[in-house]
Design an enzyme around this catalytic site. Structure first.
Site, PDB file in Angstrom:
ATOM      1  N   SER A  66     -13.952  11.406  12.076  1.00  0.00           N
ATOM      2  CA  SER A  66     -13.225  10.772  11.560  1.00  0.00           C
ATOM      3  C   SER A  66     -13.294  12.062  10.705  1.00  0.00           C
ATOM      4  O   SER A  66     -13.365  12.058   9.579  1.00  0.00           O
ATOM      5  CB  SER A  66     -12.374   9.687  11.122  1.00  0.00           C
ATOM      6  OG  SER A  66     -14.114   8.928  10.283  1.00  0.00           O
ATOM      7  N   CYS A  67     -12.039  13.444  10.655  1.00  0.00           N
ATOM      8  CA  CYS A  67     -12.196  14.052   9.709  1.00  0.00           C
ATOM      9  C   CYS A  67     -10.632  14.891   9.122  1.00  0.00           C
ATOM     10  O   CYS A  67      -9.828  14.155   9.482  1.00  0.00           O
ATOM     11  CB  CYS A  67     -13.340  15.290  10.893  1.00  0.00           C
ATOM     12  SG  CYS A  67     -14.066  14.849  11.678  1.00  0.00           S
TER      13      CYS A  67
END
Length: 481
Positions: A2-3
């Site tokens: 999750s970026c």
């Protein structure tokens, strides 16, 4: 993973640099900054997750990398800049839909008894197998596209490339297809964790490829598999290839909303007549910022927790913490890669790095024209140790979070002080090296920057630890000190 990613065209940045930046939200995995020397790459590369073996060119460029300390799940090098001053950050995990995954399945590793079926390439591999072999951002797109076509991928990913003139963004489609676009010079591109491109010139992508590049058969692939679910003539990749889930409204769209709101604060009436909300599906992937974007702006956004809104988890509103924020504690590093086209080639590349989270941590620049980085950044251990920035950042962030009201000002002061001193040192060494042509001073500059960082970090750790200790539940104040 999750970026969050932000890309900045040269005319949108404060100094004419191209900038690509991303939070690498890997999940509490220790990271370090290293330099891989030219021609030190293996010619045979094996992916840890997929077991795929890839033949690599014999000659490779020097490049910086931010790999995981432990290698049991692969390198995961996150981002870097090579000696041709080409930057790459990979990857932003993105979403898709069943029509895409069913028509071009992901290439996953499987084992049936003793029979092993290797998978494709993934985030753990991409920087290593692409960055050392490209001389421009466009070449990065082309090489990645060729690798996807040949080997496939086992996951949906987005990645960015930059040289001194261009910034490119690429998103994978299913197992073997991709789509990429050049970010306009006067724009910024904002990416949460979903398929994000919502406008695209597919005729250019499948034709002359001036500002767009994609899989050669993309039009046919869409038509043959009935993927175009749009009701108008405008080609919208997000509608065709992306997800359409409730989860996006908690996890992804709020981040896009906050970034657009930050960079366009007065273009829209965000209070009385907001054009978008945190759950809007049509938030644009690009915008022209209302003022030139600085490194501090990018750091602020990548560290943000929806400050100034009712969704800030540290406020007392009923909706506090409703949406996934940008600056999360499981961000292992936050890399801001700057290519300064106006500088001599030896000084163009500067990597601004936060290790060990992005929310309450400082961002330190390093010249990349070196053979290694200082031990404080490059020798991170798997075990917790205050000898390294990664672990100090983790500790500071946890202590600030525990006493946010009392310690957030300390964290803000720490981040600002490091920025102030970092710019002073960078400016001083830029002038010195331009005058003397002695670019070996890059290492000396990096050492001085890290020495300053260590001092600021230590004093901040002292202060936030004392504050957290003062407000422990067992602390009493009846003359017992």
């Amino acid at each position: 993973m999750s970026c969050t990613t932000i890309l900045v065209g040269a005319k949108a940045s404060y100094d004419g640099s191209t900038i690509i930046a991303r939070n690498d939200d890997g999940g509490f995995v220790p990271k370090k900054m290293i330099v891989v020397e030219a021609n030190k790459q293996p010619t045979k590369y094996k992916c840890v997750i997929s077991h795929l073996e890839i033949d690599l060119p014999k000659k490779s460029l020097r490049y910086s990398s931010t790999p995981s300390v432990a290698k049991d799940r692969g390198l995961w090098p996150a981002c870097g800049i090579n000696e041709k001053n080409v930057a790459m950050t990979a990857t932003e995990t993105i979403t898709s839909n069943p029509l895409v995954k069913g028509s071009d399945p992901l290439v996953t590793y499987t084992k049936q008894g003793k029979k092993e079926i290797v998978g494709g390439i993934g985030e753990e591999d991409l920087v290593t197998i692409v960055l050392p072999y490209i001389s421009s951002a466009r070449q990065g797109v082309i090489r990645t596209g060729e690798l996807l076509e040949k080997y496939g991928t086992y996951e949906m990913n987005g990645m960015a490339f930059a040289d001194e003139k261009e910034v490119w963004w690429l998103e994978t489609i299913g197992g073997h297809h991709f789509i990429a676009t050049r970010v306009p010079d006067d724009c910024i591109f904002m990416l949460p964790n979903y398929f994000n491109m919502n406008e695209y010139d597919i005729d250019d992508g499948c034709g002359k490829q001036i500002n767009n590049i994609c899989s050669k058969d993309l039009k046919k692939y869409i038509k043959d598999n009935h993927l175009d679910t749009t009701n108008d003539k405008k080609f919208n990749p997000r509608t065709i290839f992306g997800s359409h889930s409730d989860h996006d409204h908690i996890y992804n769209t709020p981040r896009a909303w906050y970034m657009l709101k930050y960079f366009n604060p007065t273009k829209y009436d965000w209070i009385n007549n907001p054009p978008y909300t945190p759950i809007s599906d049509n938030i644009p992937c690009m915008c022209k910022p209302e003022r030139k974007v600085t490194i501090e702006d990018i750091k602020y956004i990548l560290s943000s927790h929806y400050q100034g809104t009712a969704y800030d988890p540290y406020c007392k509103e009923e909706s506090a913490g409703r949406y996934r924020v940008i600056g999360v504690p499981n961000s292992d590093n936050s890399g801001i890669l700057q290519i300064r086209g106006y500088m001599p080639k030896e000084l163009k590349g500067v990597e601004w790095m936060s290790l060990g989270g992005s929310g309450f941590t400082a961002c330190i620049p390093q010249y990349v024209n070196v053979n290694d980085f200082p031990a404080y950044l490059s020798k991170t251990t798997k075990e917790v140790s205050t000898d390294y920035l990664y672990w100090n950042s983790r500790i500071i962030a946890a202590l600030v979070d525990a006493q946010f009201v009392k310690s957030s000002a300390t964290s803000e002061r720490y981040v600002a002080q490091v920025f102030n001193e970092a710019y002073r040192i960078i400016n001083e060494y830029d002038k010195k090296m331009i005058k003397t042509k002695d670019y070996s001073l890059c290492k000396q500059a990096n050492d001085e920057l890290v020495k300053m960082l260590k001092e600021k970090t230590q004093s901040t750790l002292d202060e936030v630890l004392e504050t957290a200790s003062e407000y422990m539940k067992t602390r009493y104040h009846r003359n017992d000190n």
